[in-house]
Design a protein around this motif. Structure first.
Motif, mmCIF file in Angstrom:
data_model
loop_
_atom_site.group_PDB
_atom_site.id
_atom_site.type_symbol
_atom_site.label_atom_id
_atom_site.label_comp_id
_atom_site.label_asym_id
_atom_site.label_seq_id
_atom_site.Cartn_x
_atom_site.Cartn_y
_atom_site.Cartn_z
ATOM 1 N N ARG A 7 44.982 83.334 21.549
ATOM 2 C CA ARG A 7 45.558 83.709 22.829
ATOM 3 C C ARG A 7 44.508 84.105 23.863
ATOM 4 N N ARG A 13 47.224 79.605 17.156
ATOM 5 C CA ARG A 13 46.479 79.448 18.403
ATOM 6 C C ARG A 13 45.870 80.769 18.823
ATOM 7 N N GLY A 58 44.898 79.003 24.015
ATOM 8 C CA GLY A 58 46.191 78.360 24.240
ATOM 9 C C GLY A 58 46.356 77.050 23.512
#
Length: 210
Positions: A203, A201, A153
């Motif tokens: 996940r 990013r 995240g």
């Protein structure tokens, strides 16, 4: 220019544009699958603008694509050699090797940060230490990649100097990578330069069903 997608579980997006009045941009965002769910991200800013800057960026893109699995310091040296007869470029490289680590290296003024959730919104968790120099002309005496711990995240942001410094409060981590890059370009692009921003990013790992 707006691109976005996934490499494995890594979400990414790029937004950029040429300086108004110029036919091409000297800024490039590069996303390369290096196998096993890992990915190499690069932002290249050819010096100046226009076709000469674009040529330098294209040379770097070719080298990085051909040698994507090499260590970051080796990639920077290969780019330096290939750009010797160009204007040169600022280059920052970042590799997601695992869910919990980003390794990065930069020469010039392509700024990179990792943002994570803070008490009142996005907060800077790490900032790339940039080496002084121009790839193709003068490299730092030592090239020392750093490994940065990240959590699923967390957001990697890489931007050329055509993007005005931004407040982390402008970044909504709940937004998609595409939404974040599009918003930054719209709000923060200088009219006097090419501009590009890349976001990526991890996940996280999806657990297998029992």
């Amino acid at each position: 220019m707006h691109e976005h997608g996934f490499v494995g579980r890594i979400e990414w997006a790029i937004a950029g544009r040429a300086q108004p009045g110029q036919p091409v941009s000297g800024d490039r965002g590069i996303v390369l699958d290096t196998g096993g769910g890992a990915a190499l991200f690069a932002v290249v800013d050819g010096l100046g603008h226009g076709t000469a800057a674009a040529h330098a960026a294209e040379q770097a893109t070719r080298v990085l694509t051909q040698h994507r699995t090499q260590p970051l310091d080796a990639l920077m040296v290969l780019c330096h050699r290939a750009l010797a007869h160009t204007r040169g470029a600022a280059i920052s490289l970042a590799r997601f090797d695992r869910v919990d680590t980003v390794c990065w290296l930069g020469v010039g003024n392509v700024e990179s940060q990792v943002l994570g959730a803070g008490p009142v919104g996005a907060a800077v968790r790490a900032t790339m230490l940039l080496g002084a120099g121009v790839v193709g002309d003068r490299l730092p005496a030592t090239l020392r990649p750093q490994s940065i711990p990240v959590r699923p995240g967390d957001l990697l942001l890489m931007a050329t100097d055509g993007i005005v410094a931004r407040s982390t409060g402008e970044v909504d981590l709940a937004d998609s990578a595409s939404g974040i890059t599009t918003g930054i370009l719209a709000l923060r692009a200088r009219t006097s330069d090419d501009a590009l921003v890349l976001a990526a990013r991890h996940r996280g790992v999806t657990e297998a069903a029992p």
